[in-house]
Motif scaffolding. Sequence first.
Motif, PDB file in Angstrom:
ATOM      1  N   GLY A  10       0.652  -4.922   0.226  1.00 60.47           N
ATOM      2  CA  GLY A  10       1.311  -3.762   0.820  1.00 60.47           C
ATOM      3  C   GLY A  10       1.285  -3.878   2.334  1.00 60.47           C
ATOM      4  N   PHE A  11       1.755  -2.834   2.976  1.00 61.57           N
ATOM      5  CA  PHE A  11       1.920  -2.834   4.428  1.00 61.57           C
ATOM      6  C   PHE A  11       0.595  -3.071   5.184  1.00 61.57           C
ATOM      7  CE2 PHE A  11       2.044   0.655   7.863  1.00 61.57           C
ATOM      8  CZ  PHE A  11       2.290  -0.244   8.891  1.00 61.57           C
ATOM      9  N   ILE A  12      -0.350  -2.162   5.030  1.00 61.29           N
ATOM     10  CA  ILE A  12      -1.574  -2.252   5.840  1.00 61.29           C
ATOM     11  C   ILE A  12      -2.465  -3.385   5.325  1.00 61.29           C
ATOM     12  CG2 ILE A  12      -3.559  -0.990   6.774  1.00 61.29           C
ATOM     13  CD1 ILE A  12      -1.967   1.612   6.133  1.00 61.29           C
ATOM     14  N   ASP A  33      -3.635  -7.323  -6.427  1.00 64.15           N
ATOM     15  CA  ASP A  33      -2.485  -6.435  -6.206  1.00 64.15           C
ATOM     16  C   ASP A  33      -1.623  -6.394  -7.452  1.00 64.15           C
ATOM     17  OD1 ASP A  33       0.115  -5.385  -5.231  1.00 64.15           O
ATOM     18  OD2 ASP A  33      -0.897  -5.462  -3.290  1.00 64.15           O
ATOM     19  N   LYS A  34      -1.169  -5.186  -7.773  1.00 59.57           N
ATOM     20  CA  LYS A  34      -0.346  -4.988  -8.979  1.00 59.57           C
ATOM     21  C   LYS A  34       1.116  -5.343  -8.725  1.00 59.57           C
ATOM     22  CE  LYS A  34       0.699  -1.080 -12.066  1.00 59.57           C
ATOM     23  NZ  LYS A  34       0.487   0.367 -12.246  1.00 59.57           N
ATOM     24  N   THR A  36       3.548  -3.480  -7.168  1.00 54.97           N
ATOM     25  CA  THR A  36       4.497  -2.392  -7.431  1.00 54.97           C
ATOM     26  C   THR A  36       5.699  -2.630  -6.509  1.00 54.97           C
ATOM     27  OG1 THR A  36       3.672  -0.981  -5.655  1.00 54.97           O
ATOM     28  CG2 THR A  36       2.552  -0.819  -7.789  1.00 54.97           C
ATOM     29  N   ASP A  62      -4.192  -4.853 -11.891  1.00 58.33           N
ATOM     30  CA  ASP A  62      -4.291  -3.414 -11.639  1.00 58.33           C
ATOM     31  C   ASP A  62      -5.753  -3.043 -11.336  1.00 58.33           C
ATOM     32  OD1 ASP A  62      -4.277  -0.619 -11.879  1.00 58.33           O
ATOM     33  OD2 ASP A  62      -2.778  -0.662 -13.465  1.00 58.33           O
ATOM     34  N   ILE A  63      -5.969  -2.257 -10.291  1.00 60.84           N
ATOM     35  CA  ILE A  63      -7.355  -1.834  -9.998  1.00 60.84           C
ATOM     36  C   ILE A  63      -7.917  -0.928 -11.093  1.00 60.84           C
ATOM     37  CG2 ILE A  63      -7.249  -2.100  -7.476  1.00 60.84           C
ATOM     38  CD1 ILE A  63      -6.927   1.031  -7.376  1.00 60.84           C
ATOM     39  N   PHE A  84      -7.425  -0.816  -0.419  1.00 58.75           N
ATOM     40  CA  PHE A  84      -6.169  -0.298   0.138  1.00 58.75           C
ATOM     41  C   PHE A  84      -5.204   0.131  -0.970  1.00 58.75           C
ATOM     42  CE2 PHE A  84      -7.373  -3.292   3.564  1.00 58.75           C
ATOM     43  CZ  PHE A  84      -7.132  -2.526   4.695  1.00 58.75           C
ATOM     44  N   SER A  88       1.586   5.337  -2.195  1.00 58.42           N
ATOM     45  CA  SER A  88       1.373   5.874  -0.843  1.00 58.42           C
ATOM     46  C   SER A  88       2.504   6.735  -0.290  1.00 58.42           C
ATOM     47  CB  SER A  88       1.141   4.702   0.124  1.00 58.42           C
ATOM     48  OG  SER A  88       2.338   3.952   0.273  1.00 58.42           O
ATOM     49  N   THR A 103      -3.357   5.489 -10.219  1.00 63.54           N
ATOM     50  CA  THR A 103      -3.878   4.462  -9.307  1.00 63.54           C
ATOM     51  C   THR A 103      -4.883   5.039  -8.311  1.00 63.54           C
ATOM     52  OG1 THR A 103      -2.027   2.933  -9.460  1.00 63.54           O
ATOM     53  CG2 THR A 103      -3.211   2.953  -7.376  1.00 63.54           C
ATOM     54  N   SER A 127      -8.730   5.806   3.174  1.00 64.55           N
ATOM     55  CA  SER A 127      -8.104   7.098   2.896  1.00 64.55           C
ATOM     56  C   SER A 127      -7.179   7.475   4.054  1.00 64.55           C
ATOM     57  CB  SER A 127      -9.185   8.141   2.641  1.00 64.55           C
ATOM     58  OG  SER A 127      -8.599   9.359   2.245  1.00 64.55           O
ATOM     59  N   TYR A 153       0.379  13.480  -3.348  1.00 65.93           N
ATOM     60  CA  TYR A 153      -0.195  12.242  -2.777  1.00 65.93           C
ATOM     61  C   TYR A 153      -1.542  12.537  -2.124  1.00 65.93           C
ATOM     62  CZ  TYR A 153      -1.156   8.828   0.930  1.00 65.93           C
ATOM     63  OH  TYR A 153      -1.784   7.940   1.777  1.00 65.93           O
ATOM     64  N   LYS A 157      -5.454  11.366  -2.982  1.00 61.22           N
ATOM     65  CA  LYS A 157      -6.333  10.655  -2.030  1.00 61.22           C
ATOM     66  C   LYS A 157      -7.623  11.456  -1.815  1.00 61.22           C
ATOM     67  CE  LYS A 157      -5.569   7.299  -0.040  1.00 61.22           C
ATOM     68  NZ  LYS A 157      -5.775   5.870  -0.407  1.00 61.22           N
ATOM     69  N   ASN A 183       0.499   5.138  10.218  1.00 59.50           N
ATOM     70  CA  ASN A 183       0.601   3.751  10.689  1.00 59.50           C
ATOM     71  C   ASN A 183       2.060   3.343  10.839  1.00 59.50           C
ATOM     72  OD1 ASN A 183      -2.119   1.767   9.485  1.00 59.50           O
ATOM     73  ND2 ASN A 183      -2.115   3.986   9.661  1.00 59.50           N
TER      74      ASN A 183
HETATM   75  P1  NAD Z   1       1.751   0.437   0.504  1.00 62.20           P
HETATM   76  O1  NAD Z   1       2.422   1.394  -0.419  1.00 62.20           O
HETATM   77  O2  NAD Z   1       2.582  -0.299   1.498  1.00 62.20           O
HETATM   78  O3  NAD Z   1       0.967  -0.674  -0.336  1.00 62.20           O
HETATM   79  C1  NAD Z   1       0.204  -0.373  -1.459  1.00 62.20           C
HETATM   80  C2  NAD Z   1      -0.164  -1.687  -2.138  1.00 62.20           C
HETATM   81  O4  NAD Z   1      -1.012  -1.376  -3.247  1.00 62.20           O
HETATM   82  C3  NAD Z   1       1.042  -2.451  -2.697  1.00 62.20           C
HETATM   83  O5  NAD Z   1       0.910  -3.822  -2.427  1.00 62.20           O
HETATM   84  C4  NAD Z   1       0.961  -2.194  -4.203  1.00 62.20           C
HETATM   85  O6  NAD Z   1       1.527  -3.240  -4.972  1.00 62.20           O
HETATM   86  C5  NAD Z   1      -0.543  -2.083  -4.396  1.00 62.20           C
HETATM   87  N1  NAD Z   1      -0.899  -1.303  -5.591  1.00 62.20           N
HETATM   88  C6  NAD Z   1      -0.404  -0.099  -5.971  1.00 62.20           C
HETATM   89  N2  NAD Z   1      -0.988   0.297  -7.118  1.00 62.20           N
HETATM   90  C7  NAD Z   1      -1.887  -0.669  -7.462  1.00 62.20           C
HETATM   91  C8  NAD Z   1      -2.811  -0.826  -8.526  1.00 62.20           C
HETATM   92  N3  NAD Z   1      -2.920   0.093  -9.499  1.00 62.20           N
HETATM   93  N4  NAD Z   1      -3.582  -1.933  -8.555  1.00 62.20           N
HETATM   94  C9  NAD Z   1      -3.472  -2.899  -7.599  1.00 62.20           C
HETATM   95  N5  NAD Z   1      -2.604  -2.797  -6.566  1.00 62.20           N
HETATM   96  C10 NAD Z   1      -1.826  -1.695  -6.494  1.00 62.20           C
HETATM   97  O7  NAD Z   1       0.609   1.271   1.212  1.00 62.20           O
HETATM   98  P2  NAD Z   1       0.066   1.197   2.720  1.00 62.20           P
HETATM   99  O8  NAD Z   1       0.941   2.022   3.586  1.00 62.20           O
HETATM  100  O9  NAD Z   1      -0.223  -0.204   3.066  1.00 62.20           O
HETATM  101  O10 NAD Z   1      -1.297   1.986   2.558  1.00 62.20           O
HETATM  102  C11 NAD Z   1      -2.501   1.322   2.189  1.00 62.20           C
HETATM  103  C12 NAD Z   1      -3.610   2.337   2.079  1.00 62.20           C
HETATM  104  O11 NAD Z   1      -3.778   3.008   3.333  1.00 62.20           O
HETATM  105  C13 NAD Z   1      -3.340   3.433   1.044  1.00 62.20           C
HETATM  106  O12 NAD Z   1      -4.543   3.703   0.379  1.00 62.20           O
HETATM  107  C14 NAD Z   1      -2.905   4.626   1.874  1.00 62.20           C
HETATM  108  O13 NAD Z   1      -3.242   5.837   1.241  1.00 62.20           O
HETATM  109  C15 NAD Z   1      -3.708   4.408   3.151  1.00 62.20           C
HETATM  110  N6  NAD Z   1      -3.123   4.971   4.387  1.00 62.20           N
HETATM  111  C16 NAD Z   1      -1.830   4.700   4.714  1.00 62.20           C
HETATM  112  C17 NAD Z   1      -1.321   5.200   5.913  1.00 62.20           C
HETATM  113  C18 NAD Z   1       0.092   4.886   6.352  1.00 62.20           C
HETATM  114  O14 NAD Z   1       0.539   5.422   7.360  1.00 62.20           O
HETATM  115  N7  NAD Z   1       0.803   4.006   5.685  1.00 62.20           N
HETATM  116  C19 NAD Z   1      -2.122   5.989   6.741  1.00 62.20           C
HETATM  117  C20 NAD Z   1      -3.441   6.241   6.356  1.00 62.20           C
HETATM  118  C21 NAD Z   1      -3.929   5.721   5.175  1.00 62.20           C
END
Ligand code: NAD
Length: 339
Positions: A10-12, A33-34, A36, A62-63, A84, A88, A103, A127, A153, A157, A183
């Motif tokens: 995913g992104f972060i 990573d699943k 998605t 899957d976690i 992570f 989201s 999830t 979180s 959502y 969390k 982010n």
């Molecule tokens: P994202 O949606 O870009 O990525 C999520 C990743 O998790 C994906 O690669 C997806 O395939 C994987 N995933 C989803 N369900 C899964 C499962 N059951 N098992 C294994 N992998 C699974 O999310 P993001 O923006 O990178 O956010 C990462 C974390 O940071 C999240 O927990 C989010 O709540 C938190 N967060 C995000 C932000 C933001 O601005 N994006 C800010 C604060 C916190």
Amino acid sequence: MRLLVTGGCGFIGANFVYMMLQKHSDVVIVNLDKLTYAGNRLSLAPLEKQHGGKRYHFVHGDIANAELVAHVLAHYQIEAVVNFAAESHVDRSITDATPFVTTNVLGTQVLLDTARRMEIPRFVHVSTDEVYGTLGPTGKFTEETPLAPNSPYSASKASADMLCRAFFETHGFPVAITRCSNNYGPYQFPEKLIPLMILKASRGESLPVYGDGLNVRDWIYVLDHCLGVELTLLKGKPGQAYNFGGNAEKPNIEVVKTILAALGKPESLITYVKDRPGHDRRYAMDYSLAQRELGFNPEYSFEQGIERTLAWYRDNQDWLESVQSGAYRAFMDTWYGER
Ligand code: NAD
């Protein structure tokens, strides 16, 4: 350190994996990573090529699968977990909260339970500031602010945060929590505000802005969040939650206008659409605890971060095309079509 990172496609997560492998020559990362709609293995393709099978391992799964998680922890002799993985996107949680509970709540519980049973000595749960709910025009969230989530959502969390707290209080399990503001940066899926606006503006399409556009978010460049997670992993106190912010509070409309100006596009592309139900008005983070205890300070100003982000999306059109599947288009059309 042998590290299990969940949601690393995913992104972060992807930014974190790149950063950790670059900064620490002694770190081995297993990415569970699943895949998605939000997970893109291509984001980490250069790493697979360079470090695959050695310092970097990918596991598709899957976690919430306890058996798989136990196998990964044992097989790779994992010493620390950074979680992570999540659903989201707030808008998607309004349409259907089920995957968010599965999830974000159940998945986190499975990870915690399995890691506890296998006596993993470090666990960081990622979180969000959204667990605190919404603020009026003044004040900031501290780690003492009561959790008051407003969207499905953020409720999922907050539930995961409560489980982390309970695992520390009940079992003494060494889990620390990071709560970060919004982010932006490379590899962010173009359903979130900044990449969505970059994508639409660069195509000359109309830019949908919720309500009056005056909802305020604190924006943090993704590498500053990754730094916060790294510091929590290395120095965080078990049982503690840490706030992270970017020192860049801005109304959404200002962010959108900044993007339009940088891309040389007219403000007439902005279209105000019906507000998101339960839309939090303002978030702001007091991250002085992380400053004091972890030595955290964001390194990128909003101007620096947005410039890097725009350049990245300009130079990575292939990535942008590759993540926009039919499912993505269908969701965007339905969601914004209705508003
Ligand atoms: P994202 O949606 O870009 O990525 C999520 C990743 O998790 C994906 O690669 C997806 O395939 C994987 N995933 C989803 N369900 C899964 C499962 N059951 N098992 C294994 N992998 C699974 O999310 P993001 O923006 O990178 O956010 C990462 C974390 O940071 C999240 O927990 C989010 O709540 C938190 N967060 C995000 C932000 C933001 O601005 N994006 C800010 C604060 C916190």
